[in-house]
Design a protein around this motif. Structure first.
Motif, PDB file in Angstrom:
ATOM      1  N   ALA A   1       0.842  -1.243  -0.089  1.00 55.07           N
ATOM      2  CA  ALA A   1      -0.045   0.022   0.116  1.00 55.07           C
ATOM      3  C   ALA A   1       0.851   1.423   0.007  1.00 55.07           C
ATOM      4  CB  ALA A   1      -0.933  -0.040   1.141  1.00 55.07           C
ATOM      5  N   GLY A   2       1.970   1.205   0.836  1.00 51.92           N
ATOM      6  CA  GLY A   2       3.014   2.506   0.805  1.00 51.92           C
ATOM      7  C   GLY A   2       3.636   2.678  -0.526  1.00 51.92           C
ATOM      8  N   VAL A   3       3.953   1.479  -1.219  1.00 50.63           N
ATOM      9  CA  VAL A   3       4.572   1.811  -2.551  1.00 50.63           C
ATOM     10  C   VAL A   3       3.309   2.364  -3.655  1.00 50.63           C
ATOM     11  CG1 VAL A   3       5.649   0.659  -4.614  1.00 50.63           C
ATOM     12  CG2 VAL A   3       6.433   0.193  -2.281  1.00 50.63           C
TER      13      VAL A   3
ATOM     14  N   THR B   1      14.694  -1.776  -3.213  1.00 52.44           N
ATOM     15  CA  THR B   1      15.679  -2.799  -2.816  1.00 52.44           C
ATOM     16  C   THR B   1      15.706  -2.888  -1.457  1.00 52.44           C
ATOM     17  OG1 THR B   1      17.983  -3.650  -3.432  1.00 52.44           O
ATOM     18  CG2 THR B   1      17.786  -1.304  -2.855  1.00 52.44           C
ATOM     19  N   SER B   2      16.548  -3.969  -1.054  1.00 50.30           N
ATOM     20  CA  SER B   2      16.605  -4.200   0.373  1.00 50.30           C
ATOM     21  C   SER B   2      17.883  -3.885   0.865  1.00 50.30           C
ATOM     22  CB  SER B   2      16.243  -5.740   0.676  1.00 50.30           C
ATOM     23  OG  SER B   2      17.252  -6.782  -0.115  1.00 50.30           O
ATOM     24  N   ASP B   3      18.501  -3.980   2.260  1.00 57.23           N
ATOM     25  CA  ASP B   3      19.731  -3.335   2.511  1.00 57.23           C
ATOM     26  C   ASP B   3      20.743  -4.359   2.623  1.00 57.23           C
ATOM     27  OD1 ASP B   3      18.521  -4.585   4.560  1.00 57.23           O
ATOM     28  OD2 ASP B   3      19.263  -3.236   6.081  1.00 57.23           O
TER      29      ASP B   3
ATOM     30  N   LEU C   1      25.296 -10.780  -1.268  1.00 57.38           N
ATOM     31  CA  LEU C   1      25.535  -9.705  -2.589  1.00 57.38           C
ATOM     32  C   LEU C   1      24.245  -9.633  -3.415  1.00 57.38           C
ATOM     33  CD1 LEU C   1      29.171 -11.260  -3.327  1.00 57.38           C
ATOM     34  CD2 LEU C   1      28.815  -9.131  -2.191  1.00 57.38           C
ATOM     35  N   ARG C   2      23.593 -10.758  -3.691  1.00 57.09           N
ATOM     36  CA  ARG C   2      22.770 -10.679  -4.629  1.00 57.09           C
ATOM     37  C   ARG C   2      21.162 -10.448  -3.831  1.00 57.09           C
ATOM     38  NH1 ARG C   2      24.271 -12.103  -9.813  1.00 57.09           N
ATOM     39  NH2 ARG C   2      26.398 -13.134  -9.789  1.00 57.09           N
ATOM     40  N   VAL C   3      20.864  -9.328  -3.872  1.00 59.93           N
ATOM     41  CA  VAL C   3      19.465  -9.151  -3.352  1.00 59.93           C
ATOM     42  C   VAL C   3      18.459  -8.383  -4.358  1.00 59.93           C
ATOM     43  CG1 VAL C   3      20.300  -8.830  -0.914  1.00 59.93           C
ATOM     44  CG2 VAL C   3      20.195  -6.719  -2.316  1.00 59.93           C
ATOM     45  N   PRO C   4      17.429  -8.606  -4.336  1.00 63.44           N
ATOM     46  CA  PRO C   4      16.386  -8.125  -5.383  1.00 63.44           C
ATOM     47  C   PRO C   4      16.548  -6.471  -5.378  1.00 63.44           C
ATOM     48  CG  PRO C   4      15.271  -9.505  -3.927  1.00 63.44           C
ATOM     49  CD  PRO C   4      16.597  -9.229  -3.378  1.00 63.44           C
ATOM     50  N   MET C   5      16.524  -5.869  -6.631  1.00 70.42           N
ATOM     51  CA  MET C   5      16.107  -4.592  -6.612  1.00 70.42           C
ATOM     52  C   MET C   5      15.341  -4.517  -8.145  1.00 70.42           C
ATOM     53  SD  MET C   5      18.925  -1.611  -7.264  1.00 70.42           S
ATOM     54  CE  MET C   5      19.336  -1.665  -9.067  1.00 70.42           C
ATOM     55  N   ILE C   6      14.257  -3.434  -7.921  1.00 69.72           N
ATOM     56  CA  ILE C   6      13.286  -2.900  -8.900  1.00 69.72           C
ATOM     57  C   ILE C   6      13.569  -1.579  -9.364  1.00 69.72           C
ATOM     58  CG2 ILE C   6      10.987  -3.022  -9.594  1.00 69.72           C
ATOM     59  CD1 ILE C   6      10.365  -5.332  -7.535  1.00 69.72           C
TER      60      ILE C   6
ATOM     61  N   GLY D   1      10.545  -4.830 -17.821  1.00 70.25           N
ATOM     62  CA  GLY D   1      10.454  -6.209 -17.779  1.00 70.25           C
ATOM     63  C   GLY D   1      11.903  -6.705 -18.142  1.00 70.25           C
ATOM     64  N   ARG D   2      13.047  -6.098 -18.373  1.00 69.22           N
ATOM     65  CA  ARG D   2      14.216  -6.214 -18.476  1.00 69.22           C
ATOM     66  C   ARG D   2      14.792  -6.757 -17.428  1.00 69.22           C
ATOM     67  NH1 ARG D   2      17.890  -2.397 -20.786  1.00 69.22           N
ATOM     68  NH2 ARG D   2      16.966  -0.936 -19.429  1.00 69.22           N
ATOM     69  N   ARG D   3      15.738  -7.511 -17.382  1.00 69.77           N
ATOM     70  CA  ARG D   3      16.483  -8.101 -16.374  1.00 69.77           C
ATOM     71  C   ARG D   3      18.143  -7.888 -16.755  1.00 69.77           C
ATOM     72  NH1 ARG D   3      14.250 -13.562 -13.665  1.00 69.77           N
ATOM     73  NH2 ARG D   3      15.706 -12.928 -12.390  1.00 69.77           N
TER      74      ARG D   3
END
Length: 104
Positions: free
Chosen positions: A8-10, A31-33, A49-54, A64-66
């Motif tokens: 809801a915040g986003v 992203t996360s920290d 090292l690998r955390v999701p980022m949008i 939709g690219r990665r």
């Protein structure tokens, strides 16, 4: 409950950007920290090292690219300065590299 609150915040932020007409040319980074708690924040384990980022920037590129390479949070400031076409003062010590080309 937390995920519903977060969603809801986003959604509220994205709606406000649309309401003021800034949604097409505003970069939103989510992203996360850090990675998994059990591997610690300062490790070189893949989960640290690998955390999701949008990244949402509708006017910049195809949705939709990665991107499979690593980007660090120290790259945010150089990227934002680059996109805003702001040259930092010569004596400013700015680490990181712009990933504007990746976004575009």
């Amino acid at each position: 409950a937390y995920m519903a609150w977060f969603d809801a915040g986003v959604g509220a932020i994205l709606q406000k950007l649309e309401d003021i007409g800034a949604d097409e040319n505003t970069i939103v980074i989510l992203t996360s920290d850090h990675g998994l708690w059990r591997h610690g924040k300062a490790t070189l384990y893949d989960g640290g090292l690998r955390v999701p980022m949008i990244v949402r920037w509708p006017s910049a590129g195809q949705a939709g690219r990665r991107y499979g390479e690593l980007i660090s949070s120290i790259d945010f400031a150089p990227t934002v300065l680059d996109v805003a076409e702001i040259t930092p003062p010569a004596d400013a010590a700015i680490d990181g590299r712009s990933y504007r080309a990746v976004l575009e």
